[in-house]
Design a protein around this motif. Structure first.
Motif, PDB file in Angstrom:
ATOM      1  N   LYS A 149     133.092 -30.047  49.425  1.00 38.33           N
ATOM      2  CA  LYS A 149     132.092 -29.735  48.409  1.00 38.33           C
ATOM      3  C   LYS A 149     132.480 -30.435  47.112  1.00 38.33           C
ATOM      4  CE  LYS A 149     132.332 -25.207  48.255  1.00 38.33           C
ATOM      5  NZ  LYS A 149     131.927 -23.809  47.972  1.00 38.33           N
ATOM      6  N   ASN A 150     131.453 -30.808  46.347  1.00 39.70           N
ATOM      7  CA  ASN A 150     131.692 -31.420  45.034  1.00 39.70           C
ATOM      8  C   ASN A 150     130.543 -31.029  44.114  1.00 39.70           C
ATOM      9  OD1 ASN A 150     132.207 -32.985  42.784  1.00 39.70           O
ATOM     10  ND2 ASN A 150     132.582 -34.883  43.925  1.00 39.70           N
ATOM     11  N   MET A 163     124.214 -36.136  42.453  1.00 38.79           N
ATOM     12  CA  MET A 163     124.000 -35.216  43.591  1.00 38.79           C
ATOM     13  C   MET A 163     124.678 -33.867  43.241  1.00 38.79           C
ATOM     14  SD  MET A 163     124.857 -37.913  46.677  1.00 38.79           S
ATOM     15  CE  MET A 163     124.771 -36.660  47.944  1.00 38.79           C
ATOM     16  N   PRO A 164     124.108 -33.115  42.275  1.00 40.37           N
ATOM     17  CA  PRO A 164     124.752 -31.858  41.854  1.00 40.37           C
ATOM     18  C   PRO A 164     124.863 -30.853  43.013  1.00 40.37           C
ATOM     19  CG  PRO A 164     123.033 -32.509  40.315  1.00 40.37           C
ATOM     20  CD  PRO A 164     122.870 -33.365  41.549  1.00 40.37           C
ATOM     21  N   TYR A 165     125.915 -30.089  42.993  1.00 40.87           N
ATOM     22  CA  TYR A 165     126.174 -28.993  43.959  1.00 40.87           C
ATOM     23  C   TYR A 165     126.153 -29.518  45.405  1.00 40.87           C
ATOM     24  CZ  TYR A 165     124.964 -26.458  39.729  1.00 40.87           C
ATOM     25  OH  TYR A 165     124.919 -26.028  38.423  1.00 40.87           O
ATOM     26  N   SER A 166     126.841 -30.612  45.652  1.00 38.96           N
ATOM     27  CA  SER A 166     126.858 -31.207  47.000  1.00 38.96           C
ATOM     28  C   SER A 166     127.758 -30.422  47.952  1.00 38.96           C
ATOM     29  CB  SER A 166     127.355 -32.651  46.924  1.00 38.96           C
ATOM     30  OG  SER A 166     126.380 -33.474  46.333  1.00 38.96           O
ATOM     31  N   VAL A 167     127.208 -30.158  49.144  1.00 37.53           N
ATOM     32  CA  VAL A 167     127.964 -29.526  50.232  1.00 37.53           C
ATOM     33  C   VAL A 167     127.787 -30.452  51.442  1.00 37.53           C
ATOM     34  CG1 VAL A 167     128.248 -27.491  51.700  1.00 37.53           C
ATOM     35  CG2 VAL A 167     127.518 -27.209  49.309  1.00 37.53           C
ATOM     36  N   PHE A 168     128.796 -31.263  51.803  1.00 36.28           N
ATOM     37  CA  PHE A 168     128.695 -32.246  52.877  1.00 36.28           C
ATOM     38  C   PHE A 168     129.006 -31.592  54.231  1.00 36.28           C
ATOM     39  CE2 PHE A 168     129.189 -34.808  49.129  1.00 36.28           C
ATOM     40  CZ  PHE A 168     128.412 -35.925  49.378  1.00 36.28           C
ATOM     41  N   PHE A 169     128.151 -31.894  55.222  1.00 41.20           N
ATOM     42  CA  PHE A 169     128.336 -31.303  56.547  1.00 41.20           C
ATOM     43  C   PHE A 169     128.170 -32.320  57.681  1.00 41.20           C
ATOM     44  CE2 PHE A 169     123.897 -30.675  55.344  1.00 41.20           C
ATOM     45  CZ  PHE A 169     123.204 -31.133  56.454  1.00 41.20           C
ATOM     46  N   ASN A 170     127.728 -33.562  57.388  1.00 36.25           N
ATOM     47  CA  ASN A 170     127.554 -34.557  58.457  1.00 36.25           C
ATOM     48  C   ASN A 170     127.756 -35.951  57.855  1.00 36.25           C
ATOM     49  OD1 ASN A 170     126.855 -36.093  60.679  1.00 36.25           O
ATOM     50  ND2 ASN A 170     124.663 -35.596  60.602  1.00 36.25           N
ATOM     51  N   PHE A 175     123.819 -30.930  51.506  1.00 41.31           N
ATOM     52  CA  PHE A 175     122.876 -30.127  50.719  1.00 41.31           C
ATOM     53  C   PHE A 175     123.166 -30.486  49.266  1.00 41.31           C
ATOM     54  CE2 PHE A 175     123.663 -27.111  54.329  1.00 41.31           C
ATOM     55  CZ  PHE A 175     122.361 -26.950  54.785  1.00 41.31           C
ATOM     56  N   HIS A 176     122.150 -30.684  48.461  1.00 39.92           N
ATOM     57  CA  HIS A 176     122.386 -30.856  47.024  1.00 39.92           C
ATOM     58  C   HIS A 176     121.078 -30.688  46.257  1.00 39.92           C
ATOM     59  CE1 HIS A 176     120.661 -34.943  46.569  1.00 39.92           C
ATOM     60  NE2 HIS A 176     121.190 -35.195  47.769  1.00 39.92           N
ATOM     61  N   GLN A 177     121.188 -30.534  44.971  1.00 41.33           N
ATOM     62  CA  GLN A 177     119.995 -30.411  44.128  1.00 41.33           C
ATOM     63  C   GLN A 177     119.266 -31.766  44.121  1.00 41.33           C
ATOM     64  OE1 GLN A 177     120.831 -29.223  40.080  1.00 41.33           O
ATOM     65  NE2 GLN A 177     118.817 -29.914  39.328  1.00 41.33           N
ATOM     66  N   GLY A 178     117.936 -31.695  44.382  1.00 41.55           N
ATOM     67  CA  GLY A 178     117.164 -32.939  44.400  1.00 41.55           C
ATOM     68  C   GLY A 178     115.684 -32.643  44.354  1.00 41.55           C
ATOM     69  N   SER A 179     114.892 -33.719  44.414  1.00 47.04           N
ATOM     70  CA  SER A 179     113.438 -33.597  44.333  1.00 47.04           C
ATOM     71  C   SER A 179     112.868 -32.933  45.584  1.00 47.04           C
ATOM     72  CB  SER A 179     112.812 -34.979  44.170  1.00 47.04           C
ATOM     73  OG  SER A 179     111.399 -34.882  44.255  1.00 47.04           O
ATOM     74  N   LEU A 180     111.929 -31.995  45.358  1.00 45.47           N
ATOM     75  CA  LEU A 180     111.254 -31.342  46.481  1.00 45.47           C
ATOM     76  C   LEU A 180     109.922 -32.034  46.799  1.00 45.47           C
ATOM     77  CD1 LEU A 180     111.933 -27.565  45.672  1.00 45.47           C
ATOM     78  CD2 LEU A 180     113.154 -29.042  47.292  1.00 45.47           C
ATOM     79  N   PHE A 198     123.660 -22.166  47.812  1.00 49.85           N
ATOM     80  CA  PHE A 198     124.293 -22.760  48.990  1.00 49.85           C
ATOM     81  C   PHE A 198     125.729 -23.184  48.654  1.00 49.85           C
ATOM     82  CE2 PHE A 198     120.319 -22.444  50.966  1.00 49.85           C
ATOM     83  CZ  PHE A 198     120.361 -22.910  52.273  1.00 49.85           C
ATOM     84  N   PHE A 199     125.911 -23.762  47.474  1.00 53.09           N
ATOM     85  CA  PHE A 199     127.244 -24.235  47.076  1.00 53.09           C
ATOM     86  C   PHE A 199     128.231 -23.066  46.992  1.00 53.09           C
ATOM     87  CE2 PHE A 199     130.558 -25.564  44.132  1.00 53.09           C
ATOM     88  CZ  PHE A 199     130.827 -26.868  44.539  1.00 53.09           C
TER      89      PHE A 199
END
Length: 212
Positions: A149-150, A163-170, A175-180, A198-199
């Motif tokens: 996580k970063n 890529m705020p609140y990044s949680v890397f899984f693959n 997962f990170h904050q971004g445009s919907l 999520f973070f």
């Protein structure tokens, strides 16, 4: 002397004869105490039986009534102790309210553009809206584990894009904050609030499942 005695006898006899008047009771012999006439004793009334005072009625106290309640000895009811299922128990099959397995920590459904956080076999957060990879950069389905996580990550492939609140899984997918409204290059975009949740909820090793 003899003449005097004779005279005295004569005089004594005369006196005795002159004193005997009506109502007097002469003695039979000189010097005898006259008998005293006593009135005949009145006849005694017939003897009455002795009046024995009646004894006060004896009240015999009623014997104390001892209420004998038959003790009902019921057979002891044996009930099995209730054991609450452990909080970490996992329901077999799918996590309630999600299309993912009950054993995962995060669930992503690409077709509906939704994501969930899962705990103890049920969804505890979500569904929340997401955007995933655009054509040529599609997010692959599968089951993965969080690698790191970063909170302030910047993309090394796309010009240091934040890529705020990044949680890397693959690999490089996270997962990170971004445009919907704009699709990603394979990552799962979340709103700021969802990305923060999520973070804070996921950690290294948490299982993430992505379904079509």
């Amino acid at each position: 002397m003899r003449a005097i005695r004779a005279l005295a006898v004569v005089l004594g006899l005369a006196l005795i004869g002159g004193c005997a008047h009506a109502g007097a009771t002469p003695s039979a012999f000189p010097g005898e105490v006259p008998a005293v006439r006593t009135a005949p004793a009145a006849a005694a009334p017939p003897e009455q039986p002795a009046q024995v005072p009646a004894a006060p009625p004896t009240t015999t106290p009623a014997p104390a009534t001892t209420a004998t309640t038959a003790a009902t000895t019921a057979a002891p009811v044996t009930t099995a102790p209730r054991t609450a299922p452990p909080r970490t128990a996992v329901v077999a099959g799918l996590a309630a309210g999600t299309p993912c397995k009950a054993t995962v920590a995060a669930c992503v459904q690409l077709s509906t553009k939704k994501a969930w956080l899962v705990r103890d076999g049920k969804a505890v957060y979500g569904p929340v809206p997401i955007t995933s990879g655009r054509p040529g950069w599609r997010t692959p389905p599968g089951t993965f584990a969080v690698t790191f996580k970063n909170i302030n990550h910047k993309s090394s492939l796309f010009n240091n894009a934040p890529m705020p609140y990044s949680v890397f899984f693959n690999g490089g997918i996270a997962f990170h904050q971004g445009s919907l409204s704009v699709q990603s290059h394979g990552c799962i975009h979340l709103s700021k609030a969802a990305a923060q949740t999520f973070f804070s909820s996921l950690s290294k090793g948490s299982v993430v499942q992505v379904v079509a």
